[in-house]
Design an enzyme around this catalytic site. Sequence first.
Site, mmCIF file in Angstrom:
data_model
loop_
_atom_site.group_PDB
_atom_site.id
_atom_site.type_symbol
_atom_site.label_atom_id
_atom_site.label_comp_id
_atom_site.label_asym_id
_atom_site.label_seq_id
_atom_site.Cartn_x
_atom_site.Cartn_y
_atom_site.Cartn_z
ATOM 1 N N SER A 126 0.828 -1.197 0.000
ATOM 2 C CA SER A 126 0.000 0.000 0.000
ATOM 3 C C SER A 126 0.862 1.245 0.000
ATOM 4 O O SER A 126 1.968 1.255 0.554
ATOM 5 C CB SER A 126 -0.901 0.005 1.245
ATOM 6 O OG SER A 126 -1.542 1.251 1.420
ATOM 7 N N TYR A 151 -2.351 -0.292 10.036
ATOM 8 C CA TYR A 151 -2.533 -0.853 8.694
ATOM 9 C C TYR A 151 -1.249 -0.721 7.878
ATOM 10 O O TYR A 151 -0.767 -1.681 7.274
ATOM 11 C CB TYR A 151 -3.688 -0.139 7.983
ATOM 12 C CG TYR A 151 -3.788 -0.465 6.516
ATOM 13 C CD1 TYR A 151 -4.172 -1.740 6.097
ATOM 14 C CD2 TYR A 151 -3.490 0.492 5.544
ATOM 15 C CE1 TYR A 151 -4.258 -2.041 4.738
ATOM 16 C CE2 TYR A 151 -3.581 0.200 4.202
ATOM 17 C CZ TYR A 151 -3.957 -1.065 3.794
ATOM 18 O OH TYR A 151 -4.035 -1.377 2.468
#
Length: 335
Positions: A126, A151
């Site tokens: 990501s 995350y």
Amino acid sequence: MTVLVTGTAGFIGFHVARRLLAEGYEVVGFDNVTDYYDTSLKRARLELLAAHKDFRFIEANLADADAVRSAFACKPEFVVHLAAQAGVRYSLENPQAYVDANVTGFLNILENCRATAPTHLLYASSSSVYGGNKKQPYSPRDSVDHPVSLYAATKKANELMAHTYSHLFGVPATGLRFFTVYGPWGRPDMAYYKFTKAIFAGEAIDIYNNGDMYRDFTYVDDIVEGIVRLLGRPPVADPNYDVAAGGASGSWAPHRVVNIGNRRKEHLMEMVRVLERATGREAVKRFLPLQPGDVLSTWADVSDLEALIGELPHTPIEDGLLRFVDWYGRYHKVQ
């Protein structure tokens, strides 16, 4: 050839599986259909995939080692690992879900790649790993040592874990740093989806940091094109690789990390203006402070990726959001 695609009930996984099926691959899908967002949307995606004779689906949890092992019984030529617990803000509320899916689950993927030796493992990272980085555009050659959400930390952990398995066991792996992916069949927790829903309903949209944010919005078809082109291009170990100069873009092990983005950043308020034009309605705006875990700007340097697979399409946000709003209207039966 058989491709194992995890996260096939999810947004990107669904689009990747559909493209691979169209190109003649056999696809084994894997997903636990979590209720992180509306499961009816996930079931609708799976229903479309299930109509194809070359698609087989396994509904199970990534953290279940036996279930993951059974998925690898198909001896996949390629593995496209896109399943994960997504979302920056939700990681503040339920951190255990991120460790279970993104760390334990990824370990199970790596262990089975070690055992079955697919030609190439592609896995989702990501743009969130860039965290507190100030230099832009972001490059996989940059350090990513300052994540600002759990995350993001789990995604960096994925990159480190994959590199370790590439180094120790020769697993050819490519990490994919996605930049704000959007499009039809998208995720309802994403801003563009929530904004569209609110605009059609005449409700206020929450705009964080008073709208002073930038994102490298990347249309989902452009992401899929990059993944499909990368399948047959597994990384090769480079014994002379200079880590200081190249960062995660390569290695002495068969591992690389690439950015997949639109190679430009858009102001958040421009996204709102495009949605207003696409829906034909003015948004009711509620301006709020920056939220914990958010970053102010993302912008992808994709030069390493395009040097590998050629120039990718870069869909303008005006075109991509128009396609999304058209799909949204048809799927949700609104005008």
